[in-house]
Motif scaffolding. Sequence first.
Motif, PDB file in Angstrom:
ATOM      1  N   UNK A  35      -5.769  12.482  -0.703  1.00 26.39           N
ATOM      2  CA  UNK A  35      -6.095  12.076  -1.518  1.00 26.39           C
ATOM      3  C   UNK A  35      -5.626  10.341  -0.416  1.00 26.39           C
ATOM      4  N   UNK A  36      -5.191  10.254   0.045  1.00 26.10           N
ATOM      5  CA  UNK A  36      -4.703   9.043   0.820  1.00 26.10           C
ATOM      6  C   UNK A  36      -5.647   8.714   1.114  1.00 26.10           C
ATOM      7  N   UNK A  37      -5.785   6.404   0.903  1.00 30.39           N
ATOM      8  CA  UNK A  37      -6.467   5.827   1.278  1.00 30.39           C
ATOM      9  C   UNK A  37      -5.630   5.382   3.465  1.00 30.39           C
ATOM     10  N   UNK A  49       1.087  -1.188  -0.336  1.00 26.83           N
ATOM     11  CA  UNK A  49      -0.230  -0.053   0.025  1.00 26.83           C
ATOM     12  C   UNK A  49       1.065   1.192   0.108  1.00 26.83           C
ATOM     13  N   UNK A  50       2.339   1.035  -0.042  1.00 27.18           N
ATOM     14  CA  UNK A  50       3.054   1.885   0.048  1.00 27.18           C
ATOM     15  C   UNK A  50       3.255   3.392  -1.191  1.00 27.18           C
ATOM     16  N   UNK A  51       2.810   4.594  -1.420  1.00 24.29           N
ATOM     17  CA  UNK A  51       2.521   4.789  -2.003  1.00 24.29           C
ATOM     18  C   UNK A  51       3.697   5.836  -3.616  1.00 24.29           C
ATOM     19  N   UNK A  68       5.339  13.907  -3.785  1.00 31.20           N
ATOM     20  CA  UNK A  68       3.813  13.705  -4.355  1.00 31.20           C
ATOM     21  C   UNK A  68       3.235  13.439  -3.479  1.00 31.20           C
ATOM     22  N   UNK A  69       3.620  12.274  -2.716  1.00 26.49           N
ATOM     23  CA  UNK A  69       2.763  12.362  -1.443  1.00 26.49           C
ATOM     24  C   UNK A  69       2.554  13.280  -0.994  1.00 26.49           C
ATOM     25  N   UNK A  70       3.411  14.806  -0.272  1.00 28.49           N
ATOM     26  CA  UNK A  70       2.864  15.414   0.342  1.00 28.49           C
ATOM     27  C   UNK A  70       1.726  16.251  -0.181  1.00 28.49           C
TER      28      UNK A  70
END
Length: 281
Positions: free
Chosen positions: A120-122, A93-95, A111-113
Amino acid sequence: MGDKSKQEQEINSSGTAVDMLAFCETVLNSKDVKAIWDLHCREMARFGFDRLIYGFTSFRTEKHYGDLSDMLILSNHSQKYLDEFLTSGLFRHAPMVRWANTHEGAMSWRIVAQRVRQQELTSEEIAVLDLNNRYGIRSGYSIGFGDPSSRARGGMGLVGRDGMSQDEVDRIWHENERELMAMNTLVHLRISTMPFATTRRALTDRQREVLEWVADGKTTADIALIMGLTTSTVEKHLRLAREALDVETTAQAVMKASVQKHIFMTAPPYKSEVLTQCSFP
């Protein structure tokens, strides 16, 4: 002016000269995965990336990375972190793992930040970020490596030194992008073509040999004659090879041992008509 520019290109952000030719020669000449990995970790640390994780699989599908026990995983992260990240399955599940699984090239963790700010993160992805924060993993870059086979995929995660901001990591990458991409790509290409051990039981020399003879089209009787064994002993080696590789058929064992570089199948000869397509002056 030209000499100064060349000298600047050979110095990383820490002011340390990188001997690219020596690095390439060592990687290409080494026959030991661990030696290559140890060298790469040392070199990346000189750029400010002191924790690395590399993964390679030949059993990827559109919706699955394959069995963890069949993957090659190399890392200098702490074992405690790896247990929580890998063994638990959280890595799926790691982005940035997901990004590397579907892209080629390099990408900033910025892009994760951005996804965090846009909510938008699960919940699973947030759990990965929480784990990384607990271990001081907050900035870095990821690289996705493609492969001619749609089922093979490699990825490298480079973590910035503890306390290093993403802005600093992005600056280091910008200043050294060509060197970093070349070094990481070379290591991936070299390691992914070498035999590697998984968490499964290793094949014995006898098991590898009988599988190679099967791949060469030999029957059990043929193999027994060639190796000076009884047919029952050959069948035993094949059964144990299937068990070690966790497959049901000998054909599956041959294929799996081949993609993991435990055996090497004889390549078919080039067809003459291919050569006739070439034109010469």
